[in-house]
Design a protein around this motif. Structure first.
Motif, PDB file in Angstrom:
ATOM      1  N   PHE A 161     115.223  40.052 -15.094  1.00 54.82           N
ATOM      2  CA  PHE A 161     114.262  39.019 -15.443  1.00 54.82           C
ATOM      3  C   PHE A 161     112.880  39.666 -15.373  1.00 54.82           C
ATOM      4  CE2 PHE A 161     117.971  36.941 -13.624  1.00 54.82           C
ATOM      5  CZ  PHE A 161     118.255  35.967 -14.571  1.00 54.82           C
ATOM      6  N   GLU A 162     112.391  40.094 -16.549  1.00 57.98           N
ATOM      7  CA  GLU A 162     111.175  40.895 -16.618  1.00 57.98           C
ATOM      8  C   GLU A 162     109.942  40.047 -16.299  1.00 57.98           C
ATOM      9  OE1 GLU A 162     109.562  44.491 -19.490  1.00 57.98           O
ATOM     10  OE2 GLU A 162     110.609  42.786 -20.380  1.00 57.98           O
ATOM     11  N   MET A 163     108.993  40.630 -15.565  1.00 61.56           N
ATOM     12  CA  MET A 163     107.857  39.869 -15.047  1.00 61.56           C
ATOM     13  C   MET A 163     106.536  40.417 -15.576  1.00 61.56           C
ATOM     14  SD  MET A 163     109.268  39.382 -11.149  1.00 61.56           S
ATOM     15  CE  MET A 163     108.307  37.906 -10.823  1.00 61.56           C
ATOM     16  N   ARG A 164     105.522  39.537 -15.602  1.00 65.23           N
ATOM     17  CA  ARG A 164     104.169  39.924 -15.997  1.00 65.23           C
ATOM     18  C   ARG A 164     103.432  40.551 -14.811  1.00 65.23           C
ATOM     19  NH1 ARG A 164     104.813  34.893 -18.813  1.00 65.23           N
ATOM     20  NH2 ARG A 164     104.598  35.202 -21.081  1.00 65.23           N
ATOM     21  N   GLY A 165     102.269  41.146 -15.119  1.00 73.86           N
ATOM     22  CA  GLY A 165     101.433  41.696 -14.070  1.00 73.86           C
ATOM     23  C   GLY A 165     100.952  40.630 -13.109  1.00 73.86           C
ATOM     24  N   PHE A 166     100.661  41.041 -11.885  1.00 78.78           N
ATOM     25  CA  PHE A 166     100.260  40.088 -10.843  1.00 78.78           C
ATOM     26  C   PHE A 166      99.069  39.237 -11.273  1.00 78.78           C
ATOM     27  CE2 PHE A 166     102.110  43.529  -8.025  1.00 78.78           C
ATOM     28  CZ  PHE A 166     103.272  42.824  -7.755  1.00 78.78           C
ATOM     29  N   ASP A 167      98.110  39.826 -11.996  1.00 78.51           N
ATOM     30  CA  ASP A 167      96.882  39.112 -12.359  1.00 78.51           C
ATOM     31  C   ASP A 167      97.119  38.004 -13.372  1.00 78.51           C
ATOM     32  OD1 ASP A 167      95.477  40.780 -10.670  1.00 78.51           O
ATOM     33  OD2 ASP A 167      94.878  42.177 -12.261  1.00 78.51           O
ATOM     34  N   ARG A 168      98.274  37.998 -14.040  1.00 80.23           N
ATOM     35  CA  ARG A 168      98.525  37.001 -15.089  1.00 80.23           C
ATOM     36  C   ARG A 168      99.480  35.891 -14.654  1.00 80.23           C
ATOM     37  NH1 ARG A 168     100.299  39.242 -20.544  1.00 80.23           N
ATOM     38  NH2 ARG A 168     101.426  40.885 -19.447  1.00 80.23           N
ATOM     39  N   TRP A 169      99.939  35.937 -13.415  1.00 82.96           N
ATOM     40  CA  TRP A 169     100.895  34.937 -12.963  1.00 82.96           C
ATOM     41  C   TRP A 169     100.343  33.516 -13.050  1.00 82.96           C
ATOM     42  CZ3 TRP A 169     104.145  36.694  -8.099  1.00 82.96           C
ATOM     43  CH2 TRP A 169     104.946  37.778  -8.477  1.00 82.96           C
ATOM     44  N   GLU A 170      99.111  33.335 -12.639  1.00 82.54           N
ATOM     45  CA  GLU A 170      98.545  31.985 -12.544  1.00 82.54           C
ATOM     46  C   GLU A 170      98.342  31.366 -13.923  1.00 82.54           C
ATOM     47  OE1 GLU A 170      94.688  29.643 -10.597  1.00 82.54           O
ATOM     48  OE2 GLU A 170      95.040  31.769 -10.162  1.00 82.54           O
ATOM     49  N   ASN A 171      97.850  32.151 -14.899  1.00 81.31           N
ATOM     50  CA  ASN A 171      97.507  31.596 -16.204  1.00 81.31           C
ATOM     51  C   ASN A 171      98.649  31.645 -17.220  1.00 81.31           C
ATOM     52  OD1 ASN A 171      94.842  31.063 -15.356  1.00 81.31           O
ATOM     53  ND2 ASN A 171      94.206  33.156 -15.886  1.00 81.31           N
ATOM     54  N   GLU A 172      99.506  32.653 -17.150  1.00 83.52           N
ATOM     55  CA  GLU A 172     100.517  32.850 -18.192  1.00 83.52           C
ATOM     56  C   GLU A 172     101.950  32.703 -17.698  1.00 83.52           C
ATOM     57  OE1 GLU A 172      99.824  36.266 -20.723  1.00 83.52           O
ATOM     58  OE2 GLU A 172      97.778  36.443 -19.931  1.00 83.52           O
ATOM     59  N   GLY A 173     102.137  32.531 -16.405  1.00 84.57           N
ATOM     60  CA  GLY A 173     103.487  32.422 -15.861  1.00 84.57           C
ATOM     61  C   GLY A 173     104.003  33.736 -15.329  1.00 84.57           C
ATOM     62  N   THR A 174     105.077  33.649 -14.586  1.00 89.64           N
ATOM     63  CA  THR A 174     105.610  34.820 -13.887  1.00 89.64           C
ATOM     64  C   THR A 174     106.484  35.697 -14.772  1.00 89.64           C
ATOM     65  OG1 THR A 174     105.596  33.539 -11.834  1.00 89.64           O
ATOM     66  CG2 THR A 174     106.878  35.565 -11.858  1.00 89.64           C
ATOM     67  N   PHE A 175     107.382  35.081 -15.547  1.00 90.02           N
ATOM     68  CA  PHE A 175     108.361  35.848 -16.310  1.00 90.02           C
ATOM     69  C   PHE A 175     107.960  35.977 -17.775  1.00 90.02           C
ATOM     70  CE2 PHE A 175     110.632  33.973 -12.734  1.00 90.02           C
ATOM     71  CZ  PHE A 175     111.285  35.074 -12.215  1.00 90.02           C
ATOM     72  N   LYS A 176     108.268  37.119 -18.390  1.00 94.45           N
ATOM     73  CA  LYS A 176     107.910  37.325 -19.794  1.00 94.45           C
ATOM     74  C   LYS A 176     109.112  37.617 -20.696  1.00 94.45           C
ATOM     75  CE  LYS A 176     106.843  42.292 -19.835  1.00 94.45           C
ATOM     76  NZ  LYS A 176     105.805  43.294 -20.185  1.00 94.45           N
ATOM     77  N   GLY A 177     110.311  37.815 -20.116  1.00100.37           N
ATOM     78  CA  GLY A 177     111.459  38.089 -20.965  1.00100.37           C
ATOM     79  C   GLY A 177     112.656  38.554 -20.166  1.00100.37           C
ATOM     80  N   ASN A 178     113.651  39.077 -20.875  1.00 99.89           N
ATOM     81  CA  ASN A 178     114.893  39.547 -20.267  1.00 99.89           C
ATOM     82  C   ASN A 178     115.237  40.941 -20.765  1.00 99.89           C
ATOM     83  OD1 ASN A 178     116.135  37.015 -18.820  1.00 99.89           O
ATOM     84  ND2 ASN A 178     115.473  36.274 -20.835  1.00 99.89           N
TER      85      ASN A 178
END
Length: 295
Positions: A161-178
């Protein structure tokens, strides 16, 4: 990095000198230690009926569990590494737990982290982000164990479960794909000391709302296990076929036992055909709770 290469060279030179001066009695003693240790690992006790072959496990792209894993086996891994890139240094860390709920079936949970130190700040948008790369879940089933030929084969699957950078968790969500990664493993021990293993399969990355990207991994492994121990020296050859291009990284490595249930692995990275990558290093600490040797 220089210390790692020096240590690897010292091991190779020492082993070469040892081979040149080995007496007949020493050879017999070494052969006895080999047979005792292999029998200890492979022969099933009362609670384990299925056979298992002793194989050297690669240190960088490791297995989910030992080939032919037995019920109750478990292992913790902690890893640290660094890769030199053209514009930055990339630091890796991982925490991993693997276990076998039944004979020959292994599971794994891993949390891999990446952090970066930049040298070129001209284009901040092109820089990778500090992040927890993914939540990685995996399984592996050993479907073939040939005792006379010392061969084992396994099928496995890794889902990230691929994740975004720490700085983008709040605005764009935690996960970005598989990421979908089925794989096949084939291993053979030649005699008592020499080990070969091939680990191969596609790696399919699919971002939410985006296109899929496919690459194919072919990892070849060659190891020499020191007599009567689980210590070894060897090399991983990690190859990735990506958009018609083959990228290769050599990873010389050694594993040393610090205690019956504690080992450390040291790995160097030597890229063959990528001008944007320099040398790298990786250290893996392996702890097996409940492991007891009969020595």
């Amino acid at each position: 990095m220089k210390k790692i290469f020096a240590a690897a060279m010292a091991v190779c030179l020492t082993w070469h000198a040892y081979g040149q001066t080995e007496t007949d009695s020493t050879k017999l003693e070494r052969q006895y230690l080999d047979s005792v240790f292999i029998r200890e690992v492979e022969q099933p006790d009362i609670s384990h009926k299925k056979p298992k072959i002793l194989h050297a496990e690669p240190l960088y792209i490791d297995l989910i569990r030992d080939l032919g894993a037995r019920k109750g086996e478990k292992e913790w891994n902690i890893g640290f590494g660094m890769d030199d890139r053209r514009d930055f240094d990339e630091f890796h860390a991982l925490v991993e737990y693997e276990w076998a709920p039944i004979d020959r079936l292994g599971f794994e949970v891993e949390l891999p982290f990446s952090f970066y130190s930049f040298r070129n700040l001209e284009n901040p948008n092109s820089q990778p982000e500090n992040r927890l790369e993914s939540i990685k879940l995996a399984t592996q089933w050993t479907f073939l164990v040939k005792e006379k030929q010392n061969i084992s084969m396994a099928l496995g699957y890794i889902h990230e479960f691929e994740m975004r950078g720490f700085d983008r968790w709040e605005n764009e969500g935690t996960f970005k794909g598989n990421i979908f990664n089925p794989f096949l493993i084939a291993a053979k021990r030649w005699g008592t000391n020499y080990h070969t293993l091939v680990y191969t399969g596609p790696r399919i990355e699919k971002e939410f709302g985006g296109r899929s990207h496919v690459e194919y991994e072919i990892n070849s492994n060659f190891h020499y296990m020191i007599s009567g121990t689980r210590n070894f020296i060897g090399v991983e050859i990690n190859k990735v076929l990506n958009d018609g291009n083959l990228h290769t990284v050599l990873r010389p490595q050694m594993r040393v036992g610090l205690a019956e249930n504690l080992m450390v692995g040291i790995v160097s990275a030597i890229p063959i055909d990528n001008p944007n990558r320099g040398l790298g290093s990786f250290v893996r600490i392996i702890y097996e709770p409940g492991f007891r040797s009969m020595h």
